[in-house]
Structure formats: C-alpha cells, structure tokens
Design an enzyme around this catalytic site. Structure first.
Site, PDB file in Angstrom:
ATOM      1  N   LYS A  58       0.807  -1.222   0.000  1.00 28.13           N
ATOM      2  CA  LYS A  58       0.000   0.000   0.000  1.00 28.13           C
ATOM      3  C   LYS A  58       0.841   1.274   0.000  1.00 28.13           C
ATOM      4  CE  LYS A  58      -3.408  -0.808  -0.584  1.00 28.13           C
ATOM      5  NZ  LYS A  58      -3.911  -1.318  -1.913  1.00 28.13           N
ATOM      6  N   HIS A 108       6.825  -7.029  -2.215  1.00 27.37           N
ATOM      7  CA  HIS A 108       6.772  -6.466  -0.865  1.00 27.37           C
ATOM      8  C   HIS A 108       7.644  -7.265   0.103  1.00 27.37           C
ATOM      9  CE1 HIS A 108       3.564  -4.059  -2.392  1.00 27.37           C
ATOM     10  NE2 HIS A 108       2.653  -5.004  -2.378  1.00 27.37           N
ATOM     11  N   SER A 138      -5.076   2.484   4.154  1.00 28.29           N
ATOM     12  CA  SER A 138      -5.203   1.805   2.868  1.00 28.29           C
ATOM     13  C   SER A 138      -5.073   0.294   3.031  1.00 28.29           C
ATOM     14  CB  SER A 138      -4.133   2.331   1.907  1.00 28.29           C
ATOM     15  OG  SER A 138      -4.273   1.761   0.629  1.00 28.29           O
TER      16      SER A 138
END
Length: 297
Positions: A58, A108, A138
């Site tokens: 995010k 990520h 988010s």
C-alpha cells in the site's frame, strides 16, 4: 501446514501463509504452494536489465509500476495488465520467465527473501515509501476488500494487528529500517527512493527523476502525458476489472484505487490512536533519518 489464521481482538480472522515464520498473503492459492513459491524466490533467475519495485504494501507500487512501464514503452497508454502479473510472490517462476525484457518486477518481500542476484548483479531498485498512517488506512481497506484474506474486522482491531506486526510481510517499521540501513551501507547499489507524497505533489518532477535513474530520455511531452494518464481518476477508470472478475476477487465495491489522497488517515485515527501510533513510531524508528509527509499544503 503453512496455513495461518491471525485472529484480532474481536475474533475476526485474517487468512495468511506461514513461510518458515514469515507471513505472506495466500494469493488465493493452497498455502503450501504459496510457501514453496516464496521459498524459491531467493534463487530466481534475474536478467541484467530487470528493474525491481520494492516497497511495503500500500505504498503506491501499482502507480509507480504503471509510470515505469509507460516510460519504457515510450507511450502514455494504460498497461493492459496489472503489476500483480509481474509480482515475485504472486506469480510462478515460469510465468515471470515468459515476460519480455526489460521486466518491471515488484515485491513487498523483505531483503532476506528477495532474489540473491538482485544484490550480486547490482540491479536497479525503485524503493517506494509512503507515510505509515495513510498506508495503514489503505492496508485495512485492502485486507477487508480482498476475499482471499477472509477478513471483515473493525478498524480498531486491525490497527492493533499492524502495531503488533501480525499481518503479512511482518513489521513495517523493521522493513523500512532494514532498507534504510542497506541503502546507507551500499551507496554503489543503484537504488532510487521515491515518496508517495512527493509523487502526489510534483508528479512531473518525480517522473523526470525516475526517468534519469532508469537512464531513459523521454520527451517533455511524454512526461506530461504520463503524468496526466496516471492521475488517480484515470487510473481508477482504466484499471477497473470487469464485474465478473471483481466478484471473484473483491468484496463489494472494493478497488485497488480507493482514494489516492494524502491525509485520509485523519478521517480514521482517533485522538488516542494517533497518540499511540506516534509513540510507537518514536520507539521503533529511533535514529532513523526518514521524514514522512502526513499532509500536503
């Protein structure tokens, strides 16, 4: 078994995968299959012209992937696929191998789980950061909105999961500190740091900086066209999945492009939560030189 159920204070469950103590999303796979994919990523076969977007969840990776793809394509046209199709932990190695060069890959994962060849070959990394308060909001909507997480908990309980490092990819604080340390100790590795807020505030300037790092020479006209094409409203419209796909992947009217603003955290954080977060940040980030913008003037 690699399946992991993380239970919040209200009894709501987040479905994750445990990869030898490291947590990742299931990506709607059998947990053991996803665990095997993540374990093998360290041995992923890189190419000399691969570019890696590395960021916490995010942080704006969909946005940055679209911009980089347009810069390499030399045209301001929305990509017909999602960055998820080129995500290390989302796709199998054979699919990633079939992508034409230059590949714009993303992840990520923390440093320890990334391909070793990124560091051995000193491949280009675009490191994207976002203020953690907006990121957390988010993230909450993301986990609630994607069906494979199986989560429908309350904001205040998710807030605690985040601070307790119980979500996929582990601690945001540890992640950004590890990368800050790596960048400081490896000044010769080509790493370009971008902040989500700077891209919001000055997209033209940030796209120019990014193009210079990638050793590309786009025209002024192309830079402006990419900036316009990658505005939130255009991305929201152009990257919307068909309803049939959305029903299989998302809950309700969720979309990866939810608001695209800076400062939305103020609509979610209570005064107490903000104080708790600030104290937690102060403790976990002591000695860090990172500076985040929580609002835009």
């Amino acid at each position: 078994m690699s399946g992991l159920e993380v239970v919040d204070a209200g009894g709501d469950v987040v479905q994750l995968v445990d990869v030898d103590g490291y947590r990742v999303c299931t990506f709607d796979r059998e947990p053991e299959k996803e665990a095997d994919i993540v374990r093998e990523i360290k041995n992923f076969n890189c190419r000399h012209d691969d570019v890696f977007i590395i960021a916490p969840p995010k942080s704006g990776t969909h946005w940055v992937w679209e911009i980089i793809s347009m810069l390499y394509e030399g045209r301001a046209e929305t990509m017909q696929k999602s960055k998820s199709h080129q995500m290390l932990e989302h796709q199998t190695a054979d699919i990633l191998e079939g992508i034409k060069s230059p590949r714009i890959l993303d992840s990520h994962l923390d440093i320890q789980h990334l391909p070793k060849q990124i560091f051995e070959q000193r491949l280009k990394i675009v490191h994207v950061l976002r203020n953690p308060k907006d990121l957390l909001v988010s993230y909450y909507n993301h986990v609630k909105g994607i069906l494979c997480y199986g989560y429908n908990g309350k904001w205040e309980n998710f807030f605690s999961l985040f601070l307790n490092d119980e979500l996929d990819y582990g601690s945001w604080f540890q992640y950004v500190r590890e990368w800050e340390k790596f960048i400081r100790e490896n000044p010769s590795h080509p790493i370009h740091v971008m902040f989500y807020e700077d891209l919001q505030e000055n997209s033209i300037g940030e796209i120019k900086r990014l193009a210079t790092f990638l050793e590309l020479e786009p025209s002024e006209e192309l830079i402006h066209a990419i900036s316009e094409k990658c505005k939130f409203g255009n991305m929201y419209k152009d990257k919307m999945y068909p309803d049939s796909v959305r029903r299989e992947v998302y809950r309700g009217d969720f979309t990866m492009y939810r608001k695209g603003t800076v400062g939305d955290w103020k609509n979610w954080f209570t005064v107490t939560q903000n104080e708790v977060f600030d104290q937690h940040y102060k403790q976990k980030m002591a000695g860090s030189n990172l500076q985040f913008k929580y609002t835009l003037s």
